[in-house]
Scaffold this active site. Structure first.
Site, short mmCIF file in Angstrom:
data_model
loop_
_atom_site.label_atom_id
_atom_site.label_comp_id
_atom_site.label_asym_id
_atom_site.label_seq_id
_atom_site.Cartn_x
_atom_site.Cartn_y
_atom_site.Cartn_z
N ALA A 1 0.86 -1.20 0.00
CA ALA A 1 0.00 0.00 0.00
C ALA A 1 0.89 1.23 0.00
CB ALA A 1 -0.92 -0.03 1.23
N GLU A 2 1.46 1.54 -1.16
CA GLU A 2 2.45 2.62 -1.20
C GLU A 2 1.83 3.98 -0.95
OE1 GLU A 2 2.23 0.20 -3.45
OE2 GLU A 2 4.08 -0.91 -3.12
N GLN A 3 0.58 4.17 -1.38
CA GLN A 3 -0.05 5.46 -1.12
C GLN A 3 -0.12 5.72 0.38
OE1 GLN A 3 -3.54 6.38 -3.89
NE2 GLN A 3 -3.45 4.17 -3.98
#
Lengths: 327, 283
Positions: free
Chosen positions: A60-62
């Protein structure tokens, strides 16, 4: 960090940097490590010793970026860790808004540690390879961009990460690379190393391509062409006057990057530098050509296919120098 | 700031304050039609209750006082009603309200954190909850008892990053994190139910591990009671209040219109509302 004797064996950059972080976290409660489900054996030590200041946000890079921003707003020095293309491209707007924009008005220290520069995930294909990140990170005016060529430089960058506020991107190779610089030595303040002098041309390379430049320089030397090699590891805060002086000491400049050629990476940086400082030497820009590819091969083979392999670079530079000599 | 008791007097004071803020928001929009009116009017009672009901502790003299509660206004452009609130609380002089959207002012068509009292950048939607979760994690690690409030619109919940943050917040039991959804059910091009429905929002958030309540977002007494209860609950879950609201509330022709986000009432209509003795609306 305790001084250690130079080790000649190739080492991954991330291990060297993570060791510095792990050691510092033992005595600095202001350090926080956030991973997007990306690890390493050294990271296991951080996870085990500092479960309160290690967080895995999942794939979940965001959220990696936004959580890191929140932690940094509350005073933590944050290291956000992920595979380079996902860290820079999946969440580019979070980086822009929550790091670059916000840090303009509020003090924040977030260090984006991206592993997998260029083709370093050799068999994983273009999703995991990373040829656009320097362009994207350079587009953010207050983003510090580091691109070390060996583990000693990567480890040395830790001090800058902690000491300097603001958002930073560290572009790390995924493969163990031979050391180029002594361990535990301070990094040169100008943001680059001159690895060898040479009056005929000056390679300005970054990351893995510094190693290629050194090999090509050896080849050219046998042909009577003296090539300097500059390892530019700080693409945002380098000493422009010093780099210009170094480039001006050679008759021509060759930029060499493991990223798309002509799309805003190292070559654009040097074009801008040249224009600002009215440098007149000819410049050859070498980078990845031909767009995206799905071929499998060794890193060297892939590099030859996209015009940045040792043979391709040697041939291009030889022709470039020959053309100049005929002028 | 000590929390005033939830007396009928306080509720009456909040109702009066909401009415004042509603009028001031119209006044600002009259001067600066670039501002988003409808989505700012749906959130008037939410912000008034948060800031005057003893929920968000502030220190206007030191906007980043570590002892403040953090309020992340994620529905950035839909919070023009915060301008009169922040001015009234003393974050900046009320004279600034005359200069919204003018050169040299820090009060833009979309609020940015150059405005004293704004914590983060939210002109781009869907970032507030993740940043708020990071703040809440930091505060929990520092054993701080300060609360984090995030006010978002329902439309911005279409952004997937919210749901990454929602999973994260429950995983880490961030029970000082409070999400308030201004659930006006309309985004720019129409009703969210016709675009991509978020219903049942309460169940969806609950299934992500959140402790959820739902109230009438224009009923100050209900908001006050629910928010106080929410803020006081620390049971290992992040908390959400879904405030059922009307976009453009109180302005005939604008209220609950599917395209209200981009509609500007005629200046003469706003002038007439503001000229009326009771000022129109029923906020």
């Amino acid at each position: 960090m305790k001084p250690q004797p130079p080790t000649p064996r190739p080492r991954p950059m991330r291990d060297a940097l993570l060791e510095r972080i792990a050691e510092a976290m033992d005595h600095d409660p202001a350090l926080f490590f956030v991973s997007a489900d990306f690890g390493s054996p050294v990271l296991d030590r951080i996870r085990a010793r500092h479960p309160d200041r290690f967080v895995n946000v999942g794939i979940a890079e965001q959220n990696l970026i936004n959580v890191s921003a929140g932690l940094a707003l509350e005073g933590y020095t944050v290291f956000a860790y992920a595979i380079a293309p996902f860290l820079t491209m999946r969440c580019f707007e979070q980086i822009r808004v929550s790091l670059a924009l916000l840090s303009t008005v509020r003090p924040m220290n977030v260090n984006l540690v991206g592993v997998g520069a260029g083709f370093s995930y050799v068999v994983s294909g273009p999703t995991h390879q990373c040829y656009e990140d320097l362009t994207l990170m350079r587009a953010l005016p207050n983003m510090t961009v580091y691109s070390p060529a060996d583990h000693a430089t990567a480890a040395g960058l830790f001090d800058a990460c902690v000491d300097r506020s603001g958002p930073k991107y560290l572009r790390l190779d995924a493969q163990p690379l031979p050391p180029l610089h002594p361990e535990a030595a301070p990094l040169p303040p100008g943001g680059f190393y001159t690895l060898r002098p040479g009056r005929d041309l000056c390679f300005v390379a970054t990351g893995y391509m510094v190693h290629t430049a050194l090999r090509v320089a050896d080849r050219l030397e046998a042909e009577g062409i003296a090539a300097a090699v500059v390892d530019l590891f700080d693409l945002s805060g380098f000493d422009a006057a010093a780099l210009c002086a170094r480039m001006s000491a050679s008759r021509a400049v060759v930029s060499l990057e493991e990223g798309f050629r002509g799309r805003g990476g190292l070559d654009a940086l040097l074009f801008d530098l040249r224009a600002r400082h009215a440098l007149t030497q000819p410049m050859l820009n070498l980078g990845v050509e031909g767009g995206y590819r799905f071929e499998l091969g060794s890193r060297q083979e892939l590099h030859e296919q996209v015009s940045i392999g040792e043979q391709a670079v040697t041939a291009r530079v030889r022709a470039f120098v020959g053309d100049r000599q005929q002028d | 700031m000590p929390e005033p008791a939830p007396t009928p007097d306080l509720v009456a004071a909040l109702v009066a304050k909401a009415h004042h803020v509603w009028r001031e928001t119209l006044r600002i929009h009259r001067r600066a039609p670039e501002t988003r009116l409808a989505s700012s009017l749906s959130a008037v009672e939410i912000f008034v209750t948060l800031y005057y009901g003893g929920l968000v502790r502030t220190n206007p003299a030191n906007p980043f006082d570590p002892e403040r509660d953090r309020c992340i206004i994620s529905k950035g452009h839909g919070s023009i009603c915060m301008y009169p609130i922040l001015a009234d609380l003393g974050f900046f002089p009320a004279a600034e309200l005359e200069r919204v959207c003018q050169a040299g002012s820090f009060l833009g068509g979309i609020p940015d954190p150059v405005i004293p009292g704004y914590e983060t950048v939210n002109g781009s939607l869907g970032h507030g909850l993740g940043v708020g979760a990071g703040i809440a994690l930091a505060l929990s690690r520092k054993a701080s008892t300060r609360s984090v409030f995030v006010v978002c619109g329902d439309g911005e919940l279409h952004e997937g990053a919210n749901w990454e943050a929602a999973m994260f917040a429950s995983q880490h039991r961030l029970d000082h994190l409070n999400l308030i959804v201004d659930d006006n059910r309309i985004s720019m091009l129409g009703r969210t139910d016709d675009i991509v429905t978020l219903s049942p929002l309460r169940d969806r958030l609950a299934s992500f591990g959140w402790d959820c309540v739902e109230v009438d977002g224009h009923d100050v007494a209900a908001l006050l009671a629910a928010l106080r209860d929410l803020k006081a609950r620390h049971a290992g879950q992040p908390k959400a209040l879904i405030a059922r609201t009307l976009k453009g509330r109180g302005v005939p022709g604008l209220e609950d219109m599917p395209l209200s986000h981009v509609m500007n009432p005629p200046p003469a209509q706003i002038d007439a509302i503001l000229a009326a003795p009771e000022g129109g609306g029923d906020a």
